[in-house]
Design a protein around this motif. Structure first.
Motif, PDB file in Angstrom:
ATOM      1  N   PRO A 309       0.820  -1.212   0.000  1.00 35.47           N
ATOM      2  CA  PRO A 309       0.000   0.000   0.000  1.00 35.47           C
ATOM      3  C   PRO A 309       0.855   1.264   0.000  1.00 35.47           C
ATOM      4  N   TYR A 399      -7.866  -2.527 -10.120  1.00 33.51           N
ATOM      5  CA  TYR A 399      -7.799  -2.264  -8.677  1.00 33.51           C
ATOM      6  C   TYR A 399      -8.594  -3.274  -7.864  1.00 33.51           C
ATOM      7  N   ASP A 400      -9.608  -3.925  -8.521  1.00 32.38           N
ATOM      8  CA  ASP A 400     -10.288  -5.025  -7.834  1.00 32.38           C
ATOM      9  C   ASP A 400      -9.339  -6.204  -7.672  1.00 32.38           C
ATOM     10  N   SER A 403      -6.987  -5.357  -4.894  1.00 33.47           N
ATOM     11  CA  SER A 403      -7.551  -5.465  -3.545  1.00 33.47           C
ATOM     12  C   SER A 403      -7.638  -6.917  -3.114  1.00 33.47           C
ATOM     13  N   ARG A 406      -4.165  -8.277  -2.359  1.00 34.40           N
ATOM     14  CA  ARG A 406      -3.584  -7.770  -1.113  1.00 34.40           C
ATOM     15  C   ARG A 406      -4.022  -8.607   0.086  1.00 34.40           C
ATOM     16  N   VAL A 407      -5.262  -9.087   0.030  1.00 42.22           N
ATOM     17  CA  VAL A 407      -5.749  -9.930   1.126  1.00 42.22           C
ATOM     18  C   VAL A 407      -5.212 -11.351   0.970  1.00 42.22           C
TER      19      VAL A 407
ATOM     20  N   ALA B 251      -4.996   5.488  -6.423  1.00 42.47           N
ATOM     21  CA  ALA B 251      -4.978   4.030  -6.332  1.00 42.47           C
ATOM     22  C   ALA B 251      -3.569   3.546  -6.639  1.00 42.47           C
TER      23      ALA B 251
END
Lengths: 572, 289
Positions: A309, A399-400, A403, A406-407, B251
């Motif tokens: 991030p 970006y989905d 995300s 990242r998890v 972003a």
């Protein structure tokens, strides 16, 4: 005859036979996983051979050069000498593209073979005492291989390599306090400096390869000195190596493997395009390619840079830029953990004994769990380096994907690691021989079962097995020995002749301590194979038939002599 | 001692033939490579021929090694690595004998000092790897060729008027005379001023703004412009910046906005800078912000 005379002549001058006799008889274990390191070694040989050829045509300079050659879109354009010579090498030098692509493929295979070799060493516990030193050498060689791969594909000064280099420079600049000084020390100025390409070149063709070759020599010398580890098996102990000999078996087979590696690399180099720098165009600070992916072995770093991030911390008012953690800390911790693993395991596992018999991966559930978690983590980082491509293929916003990754990159390794730990523990404690045989009951019982006392590995196989013995016999001036396990139907021969009975006995005592030795009158007859049995049967029949024929003829002749002496008179 | 050679073990039928065929295929591949090269070269054929040459050899040797020589069935003893204590003690005694250099502690200390001094001194020439003109990194990273009065030009060096920046696209701009400077590339874009959610850091000329082209994450050029949303995207790590909100990162991994370039229209009608970027361009480094 010539080989014999030559060997004698050489021995008369250099006295090689004591060493050569042992070296030629050196035993290698017969298991496919022992070839992985060899593939890396042979890729390195291919890299050096093709790389030397490339140096004759590559011009490591940032000076302006007008490309004139058969690649029409660039004909007449002014680029750096490095880029122009790379395009010339690919389009105008005969066999140049083949050698260049083979060189690049060899680098890809080289690092891949090292990594797979490392995974094998890790999961089988081959790094344990006394082989920790060789593990350190091996991990160092992996870092050098990565460094050389990166410097190699940064040199052509094309658009993609320029981007990659700029990213690395940014990562170096992110190091607190000394970052920008380190970057300037390496490049001799602000990116992209004119000294950059010559320095990359010297590093790539001389500095790193020299260290790498020296470390390969150390690596192999230690393998020869310490001898191979081996998987447990009948006749395999902590005090011996069972397998085939260097001469003739592994000479032929290793040579074959070397040639296979070359065959695959040249087939890839000829048929599968890699790094087409003429399509990317020359480096320009204001241009970028999209998508931009690095070679696979640095992709994990690129993936970490994408996932981390946008956090910049301040230390005493000074900025620590975002690439510092994914670029420097993740990489540093990775290699630190690799270097430290053998010692961590020795300290926390309280295991200080030397080991020459390998673990099955299940034998050490903690190692299994950590290893699988790490592989998942780095695998996901490599996947993350292609997040833009994944987004394009799935038709979802990048970006989905980001995300989710990242998890996933934090959660999935924990899950796979725990699962691997539980399965390995159940396999070790339960009765299931394979993963498919595992039942829920095995998993449940493994949870409550008390820790099995660590068996003294040096006791495997158990001493005093009935029917187990060492046989020794003289043959001319020399002695031979072999180990026989009659119930197991096993017989393995000592790898070399001994000059005396004591020498044979001491070798057998080292290899099979505590096993009774007997002297037998002669070499045991080899068990006849199918072919030999058939041949013998046929030869027995032929002998019988010929004896019968001879007897019949003799009787006929005698009868003739008795019948009339005049018929045989002309013969006399 | 007899020098007579024992007879060869009989080969299983067909093995010799397969090995010879493999080697012949290899030779054919080698000839094929030489002919292809001689006829002018063709990358794919050269690769295939060399692959056949090596694969033929490899197959022949592999069959030879598997079928004509014994595989497995040998054992070599392993001495282990726990030396007899007596032997270890003897070696240690040699190293620490009364005349051993390791016992002269004082001399060893002086020797260590000398070697350490030499080692540190040997590091000094590394400094020569720094820029020969003694550029200091922080200064070099902070400053670019942009300064007041420098005209904005295209990559071909042509000066730009405000009318040369059409709406709906970005135009790469460079400081005149420094088109190749790696820290100077910028882009000009025409936006509707009423959509600004934050004023641009370096101001604007009727919606015309100029920003550094270098991503503040790892320095890649943010070449992808999504018209309408007013966002630029970096192709390396997908950092995205909102040009309506002072080029703030929205972003991806970038943490700082793209620096802006203050501009004006010069007396000759061309665009020119009124100073350097509002912040150092490109990737961050250890510095006070």
């Amino acid at each position: 005859m010539i080989v014999d005379r030559f060997a004698r002549a050489l021995d008369d001058r250099l006295r090689l036979s004591p060493v050569a006799r042992r070296a030629l008889a050196k035993v290698f274990p017969d298991h496919w996983s022992f070839m992985l390191g060899e593939i890396a070694l042979y890729s390195l040989v291919a890299l050096i051979l093709t790389g030397v050829y490339l140096t004759f045509f590559f011009e490591a300079s940032a000076a302006d050069r007008v490309y004139q050659g058969s690649y029409a879109p660039l004909d007449g354009s002014t680029t750096s000498a490095a880029y122009a010579s790379t395009v010339r090498l690919s389009w105008d030098v005969r066999a140049g593209l083949l050698i260049r692509q083979t060189h690049h493929w060899a680098a890809v295979v080289f690092v891949a073979a090292i990594v797979v070799h490392l995974i094998r060493i890790f999961f089988t516990g081959a790094f344990r005492k006394p082989r920790e030193l060789n593990w350190l050498v091996g991990v160092t060689m992996l870092t050098l291989a990565l460094a050389n791969g990166f410097t190699g594909y940064s040199m052509p000064d094309d658009l993609l390599s320029g981007l990659g280099l700029r990213i690395i420079v940014s990562v170096v600049e992110s190091i607190p306090v000394v970052g920008s000084w380190l970057a300037f020390l390496a490049l001799g100025g602000e990116f992209p400096s004119t000294e950059m390409i010559p320095r990359l070149f010297v590093t790539h063709v001389f500095l790193v390869p020299a260290v790498l070759v020296a470390l390969v020599a150390v690596h192999l010398a230690m393998v020869v000195r310490q001898k191979h580890s081996q998987f447990p098996g009948p006749g395999h102990t902590e005090h011996n190596v069972v397998g085939s000999r260097l001469w003739p078996s592994y000479t032929l087979r290793s040579l074959a493997l070397f040639l296979w590696v070359l065959a695959v690399l040249f087939a890839l180099g000829g048929l599968v395009q890699i790094n087409p720098v003429w399509l990317y165009g020359p480096f320009s600070p204001a241009q970028a390619t999209s998508p931009a992916q690095p070679d696979w072995y640095v992709a994990w770093g690129d993936g970490a840079l994408r996932l981390f991030p946008p956090w910049e911390v301040r230390i005493g008012g000074y900025r620590v830029p975002a690439p510092f953690v994914p670029g420097v800390v993740v990489g540093g911790v990775t290699f630190l953990a690799l270097y430290a693993w053998p010692f961590l395991e020795r300290i926390f596992g309280r295991d200080h004994r030397p080991h020459h018999l390998l673990d099955r991966p299940r034998d050490h559930p903690v190692r299994m769990g950590v290893g699988v978690a790490a592989l998942t983590f780095y695998g996901l980082l490599v996947v993350a380096a292609g997040d833009d491509i994944i987004a394009r293929l799935l038709g979802v916003p990048v970006y989905d994907v980001l995300s989710v990754l990242r998890v996933v990159v934090l959660v999935l390794p924990l899950l796979t690691g725990t699962l691997a730990f539980l399965l390995a523990r159940a396999l070790r404690r339960g009765d299931a021989a394979r993963l498919g045989d595992l039942t829920r009951a095995d998993l449940a019982t493994a949870h409550g079962a008390e820790r099995r006392p660590p068996e003294d590995a040096s006791e495997r196989p158990a001493r005093d097995r009935p029917g187990e013995r060492v046989e020794m016999w003289p043959e001319g001036d020399v002695w031979h020995w072999r180990y026989r396990d009659a119930p197991g139907g096993l017989a393995v021969a000592g790898n070399r002749a001994a000059s005396s009975e004591e020498e044979a006995a001491s070798a057998a005592r080292l290899a099979y301590p505590g096993v009774d030795r007997v002297v037998v009158p002669g070499p045991p007859l080899p068990a006849p194979g199918r072919l030999r049995t058939a041949l013998r049967r046929w030869s027995d029949r032929a002998l019988g038939v010929s004896l019968l024929v001879a007897a019949l003829r003799q009787r006929r002749d005698r009868r003739r002599r008795d019948d009339g002496p005049d018929t045989s008179a002309p013969d006399r | 001692m007899s020098r007579r050679r024992p007879p060869l073990a009989p080969a299983p039928p067909g093995v010799n033939r397969r090995i010879v065929l493999s080697f012949l295929a290899s030779a054919a591949g080698a000839v094929g490579f030489a002919v292809t090269y001689g006829l002018g070269g063709q990358t794919q054929w050269e690769g295939v021929c060399l692959a056949v040459a090596f694969a033929g050899l490899a197959t022949g040797l592999a069959i030879w090694g598997k079928r004509l020589v014994p595989v497995g069935g040998y054992v070599e003893e392993h001495e282990g690595f726990t030396p007899p204590p007596a032997e270890q003690a003897m070696t240690a005694a040699v190293l620490t004998a009364p005349d051993s250099p390791t016992r002269r502690r004082g001399l060893l200390g002086a020797l260590t000092l000398a070697l350490a001094a030499l080692g540190v001194a040997a590091l000094f020439p590394l400094r020569s790897l720094l820029p020969w003109d003694r550029t200091r990194p922080l200064g070099a990273l902070r400053h670019t060729p942009w300064r007041a009065g420098v005209r904005l030009v295209t990559s071909e060096g042509r000066p730009l008027r405000p009318s040369d920046i059409p709406p709906g696209t970005t135009v790469g701009v460079f400081p005149e005379g420094h088109v190749d400077a790696a820290d100077a590339p910028a882009f000009a874009v025409r936006l509707q001023p009423e959509r600004f959610t934050r004023p641009p850091a370096a101001g604007h000329l009727d919606g015309l703004v100029v920003h550094s082209l270098l991503c503040t994450h790892a320095g890649c050029p943010v070449r992808l412009y999504l018209d309408g949303t007013g966002r630029v995207l970096c192709p390396c790590h997908q950092s995205s910046f909102d040009l309506f909100a002072a080029a703030r990162p929205v972003a991806g991994p970038a943490a700082r906005p793209l620096p802006g370039l203050p501009i004006e229209v010069g007396p000759d009608g061309f665009l020119r800078a009124t100073g350097d970027f509002t912040r150092p361009p490109g990737a961050g480094f250890w510095s006070r912000p």
